[in-house]
Design a protein around this motif. Structure first.
Motif, PDB file in Angstrom:
ATOM      1  N   GLU A 292       0.850  -1.186   0.000  1.00 14.84           N
ATOM      2  CA  GLU A 292       0.000   0.000   0.000  1.00 14.84           C
ATOM      3  C   GLU A 292       0.884   1.234   0.000  1.00 14.84           C
ATOM      4  O   GLU A 292       2.116   1.142   0.051  1.00 14.84           O
ATOM      5  N   VAL A 293       0.250   2.389  -0.049  1.00 18.92           N
ATOM      6  CA  VAL A 293       0.993   3.644   0.011  1.00 18.92           C
ATOM      7  C   VAL A 293       1.317   3.923   1.472  1.00 18.92           C
ATOM      8  O   VAL A 293       0.411   4.062   2.296  1.00 18.92           O
ATOM      9  N   PRO A 294       2.602   3.959   1.846  1.00 18.44           N
ATOM     10  CA  PRO A 294       2.959   4.137   3.258  1.00 18.44           C
ATOM     11  C   PRO A 294       2.383   5.438   3.821  1.00 18.44           C
ATOM     12  O   PRO A 294       2.271   6.450   3.119  1.00 18.44           O
ATOM     13  N   ARG A 295       2.046   5.400   5.088  1.00 22.19           N
ATOM     14  CA  ARG A 295       1.534   6.602   5.752  1.00 22.19           C
ATOM     15  C   ARG A 295       2.694   7.292   6.463  1.00 22.19           C
ATOM     16  O   ARG A 295       2.735   7.407   7.697  1.00 22.19           O
ATOM     17  N   THR A 296       3.629   7.740   5.636  1.00 21.35           N
ATOM     18  CA  THR A 296       4.810   8.429   6.125  1.00 21.35           C
ATOM     19  C   THR A 296       4.829   9.847   5.561  1.00 21.35           C
ATOM     20  O   THR A 296       4.026  10.203   4.687  1.00 21.35           O
ATOM     21  N   GLU A 297       5.781  10.635   6.047  1.00 17.72           N
ATOM     22  CA  GLU A 297       5.809  12.055   5.694  1.00 17.72           C
ATOM     23  C   GLU A 297       5.943  12.281   4.198  1.00 17.72           C
ATOM     24  O   GLU A 297       5.355  13.229   3.646  1.00 17.72           O
ATOM     25  N   ASP A 298       6.708  11.425   3.512  1.00 15.93           N
ATOM     26  CA  ASP A 298       6.914  11.654   2.084  1.00 15.93           C
ATOM     27  C   ASP A 298       5.686  11.336   1.238  1.00 15.93           C
ATOM     28  O   ASP A 298       5.679  11.577   0.030  1.00 15.93           O
ATOM     29  N   PHE A 299       4.627  10.800   1.878  1.00 16.53           N
ATOM     30  CA  PHE A 299       3.358  10.603   1.185  1.00 16.53           C
ATOM     31  C   PHE A 299       2.208  11.316   1.917  1.00 16.53           C
ATOM     32  O   PHE A 299       1.038  11.102   1.600  1.00 16.53           O
ATOM     33  N   GLY A 300       2.575  12.181   2.869  1.00 19.33           N
ATOM     34  CA  GLY A 300       1.567  12.819   3.712  1.00 19.33           C
ATOM     35  C   GLY A 300       0.602  13.704   2.942  1.00 19.33           C
ATOM     36  O   GLY A 300      -0.612  13.696   3.214  1.00 19.33           O
ATOM     37  N   ARG A 301       1.132  14.467   2.000  1.00 18.67           N
ATOM     38  CA  ARG A 301       0.249  15.350   1.228  1.00 18.67           C
ATOM     39  C   ARG A 301      -0.717  14.521   0.377  1.00 18.67           C
ATOM     40  O   ARG A 301      -1.897  14.913   0.214  1.00 18.67           O
ATOM     41  N   LEU A 302      -0.268  13.402  -0.142  1.00 21.04           N
ATOM     42  CA  LEU A 302      -1.139  12.546  -0.947  1.00 21.04           C
ATOM     43  C   LEU A 302      -2.304  12.016  -0.120  1.00 21.04           C
ATOM     44  O   LEU A 302      -3.444  11.966  -0.603  1.00 21.04           O
ATOM     45  N   HIS A 303      -2.052  11.606   1.093  1.00 22.99           N
ATOM     46  CA  HIS A 303      -3.134  11.066   1.921  1.00 22.99           C
ATOM     47  C   HIS A 303      -4.140  12.159   2.282  1.00 22.99           C
ATOM     48  O   HIS A 303      -5.347  11.899   2.326  1.00 22.99           O
ATOM     49  N   LYS A 304      -3.658  13.373   2.546  1.00 20.33           N
ATOM     50  CA  LYS A 304      -4.573  14.489   2.765  1.00 20.33           C
ATOM     51  C   LYS A 304      -5.428  14.718   1.505  1.00 20.33           C
ATOM     52  O   LYS A 304      -6.634  14.940   1.578  1.00 20.33           O
ATOM     53  N   TRP A 305      -4.746  14.712   0.373  1.00 20.93           N
ATOM     54  CA  TRP A 305      -5.428  14.917  -0.915  1.00 20.93           C
ATOM     55  C   TRP A 305      -6.489  13.849  -1.147  1.00 20.93           C
ATOM     56  O   TRP A 305      -7.613  14.160  -1.557  1.00 20.93           O
ATOM     57  N   TRP A 306      -6.148  12.595  -0.873  1.00 26.35           N
ATOM     58  CA  TRP A 306      -7.107  11.513  -1.106  1.00 26.35           C
ATOM     59  C   TRP A 306      -8.339  11.675  -0.214  1.00 26.35           C
ATOM     60  O   TRP A 306      -9.464  11.397  -0.640  1.00 26.35           O
ATOM     61  N   GLY A 307      -8.155  12.159   0.980  1.00 30.16           N
ATOM     62  CA  GLY A 307      -9.296  12.423   1.833  1.00 30.16           C
ATOM     63  C   GLY A 307     -10.246  13.433   1.223  1.00 30.16           C
ATOM     64  O   GLY A 307     -11.476  13.276   1.295  1.00 30.16           O
ATOM     65  N   ALA A 308      -9.686  14.458   0.580  1.00 33.70           N
ATOM     66  CA  ALA A 308     -10.524  15.474  -0.061  1.00 33.70           C
ATOM     67  C   ALA A 308     -11.178  14.937  -1.323  1.00 33.70           C
ATOM     68  O   ALA A 308     -12.383  15.134  -1.551  1.00 33.70           O
ATOM     69  N   VAL A 309     -10.405  14.232  -2.153  1.00 36.51           N
ATOM     70  CA  VAL A 309     -10.938  13.750  -3.429  1.00 36.51           C
ATOM     71  C   VAL A 309     -12.002  12.686  -3.217  1.00 36.51           C
ATOM     72  O   VAL A 309     -13.063  12.703  -3.859  1.00 36.51           O
ATOM     73  N   SER A 310     -11.747  11.754  -2.316  1.00 37.37           N
ATOM     74  CA  SER A 310     -12.703  10.661  -2.111  1.00 37.37           C
ATOM     75  C   SER A 310     -14.004  11.146  -1.481  1.00 37.37           C
ATOM     76  O   SER A 310     -15.005  10.424  -1.508  1.00 37.37           O
ATOM     77  N   ALA A 311     -13.999  12.355  -0.919  1.00 38.14           N
ATOM     78  CA  ALA A 311     -15.221  12.934  -0.360  1.00 38.14           C
ATOM     79  C   ALA A 311     -15.928  13.862  -1.344  1.00 38.14           C
ATOM     80  O   ALA A 311     -17.036  14.317  -1.057  1.00 38.14           O
ATOM     81  N   ARG A 312     -15.299  14.143  -2.468  1.00 32.80           N
ATOM     82  CA  ARG A 312     -15.922  15.009  -3.480  1.00 32.80           C
ATOM     83  C   ARG A 312     -17.167  14.303  -4.019  1.00 32.80           C
ATOM     84  O   ARG A 312     -17.078  13.176  -4.532  1.00 32.80           O
TER      85      ARG A 312
END
Length: 315
Positions: free
Chosen positions: A267-287
């Motif tokens: 999976e996509v690690p929940r680490t700092e180098d992917f932190g912005r992506l996980h924030k983004w996915w939260g916004a996109v998946s709620a659109r």
């Protein structure tokens, strides 16, 4: 061999919700579509073996509604429910639906009956889906027929998503500089995320799977950096700035979170180098518009991981 035509009884239920394939010619209710097959034909369709029976979620409910739209709406969308490339155009169409633009979803099944692997030839697809093949001569999804304007993702012109964005003036940044960033990001996703994602699923050798996964993570890190350079939260360009940049990545990130994890244990690690992506996915998946394209994760994970089905041969 005997070939059957996809006709008026071909339905979203058969394509993604039915408890079994309609291989015996039995009519499958809900969303029949004469425009998916040969003109005027009404024979029942043979379909691939159906995925598990699951309660309909947002994507399934959306397909059921959109297949019921009349062809007179003038915007016909040819798609396969499992294709991430087609989901990009589908997300734009759902965004347009919030602006009172109607479209008809026309399911296309590129696989032979009883096979999750064997793609039908273009000749067979012409026989079964002649109207679709007019829009997409190589018989690949997605494709559009917009009041006689035929668009597909494979002939060197704008993709279906780009065509819809240009024609209806949606999801386009205001400045040329930002539009160039969208194009750059789209290319990054296609080359450095979509391709290694497919390789991670299709590779049979464990070392090849690991190499592909590491390449995928490298691409996602690059995407994370690009997003960070644009905004701290929300969509690619920030809060309330949903655009084609978001649509480029979203279907593949969705599958990283479900399909890749299910079949490869990665999976996509929940680490700092992917932190912005996980924030983004939260916004996109709620659109709301994109949320209406999300099928049950179990339906996506029910597909084989071989790569010849859904991930590498459809688009």
């Amino acid at each position: 061999k005997t070939r059957r035509r996809m006709g008026a009884d071909q339905s979203v239920t058969a394509m993604c919700c039915a408890p079994r394939a309609a291989e015996n010619g039995e009519q499958v209710a809900n969303g029949g579509n004469q425009y998916a097959g040969r003109k005027g034909n009404s024979s029942a369709a043979a379909t691939r073996a159906a995925p598990p029976v699951l309660p309909p979620q947002n994507g399934e409910e959306t397909i059921a509604r959109r297949t019921a739209e009349p062809a007179s709406c003038g915007l016909l969308f040819y798609s396969s429910w499992f294709c991430p490339y087609a989901q990009r155009a589908w997300a734009v169409l759902e965004e347009l639906s919030d602006r009172n633009v109607k479209y008809r979803f026309i399911p296309v099944n590129p696989y032979e009956v009883g096979s999750d692997e064997r793609v039908r030839s273009v000749e067979d697809m012409k026989f079964m889906y002649d109207v679709f093949v007019e829009a997409s001569p190589n018989a690949r999804v997605p494709a559009l027929n917009h009041n006689g304007v035929l668009v597909n993702d494979f002939t060197g012109g704008p993709t279906c998503a780009e065509y819809l964005s240009d024609h209806f003036s949606v999801l386009k940044p205001a400045t040329q500089a930002d539009r160039a960033k969208v194009e750059e990001f789209w290319k990054l996703v296609d080359a450095q995320i979509a391709e290694p994602f497919k390789e991670a699923l299709s590779a049979s050798d464990a070392q090849e799977q690991t190499r592909a996964y590491e390449s995928l993570l490298a691409g996602l890190r690059q995407a994370n950096k690009m997003m960070e350079s644009q905004s701290d939260s929300g969509f690619f360009f920030g809060e309330n700035e949903f655009s084609l940049a978001d649509i480029a990545l979203a279907p593949f990130f969705q599958r990283c979170e479900s399909v890749l994890k299910h079949h490869r244990g990665r999976e996509v690690p929940r680490t700092e180098d992917f932190g912005r992506l996980h924030k983004w996915w939260g916004a996109v998946s709620a659109r709301p518009s994109f949320k209406r394209t999300l099928l049950a994760p179990q339906r996506l994970t029910s597909l084989p991981a071989s790569g010849t089905f859904a991930w590498t041969r459809v688009a």
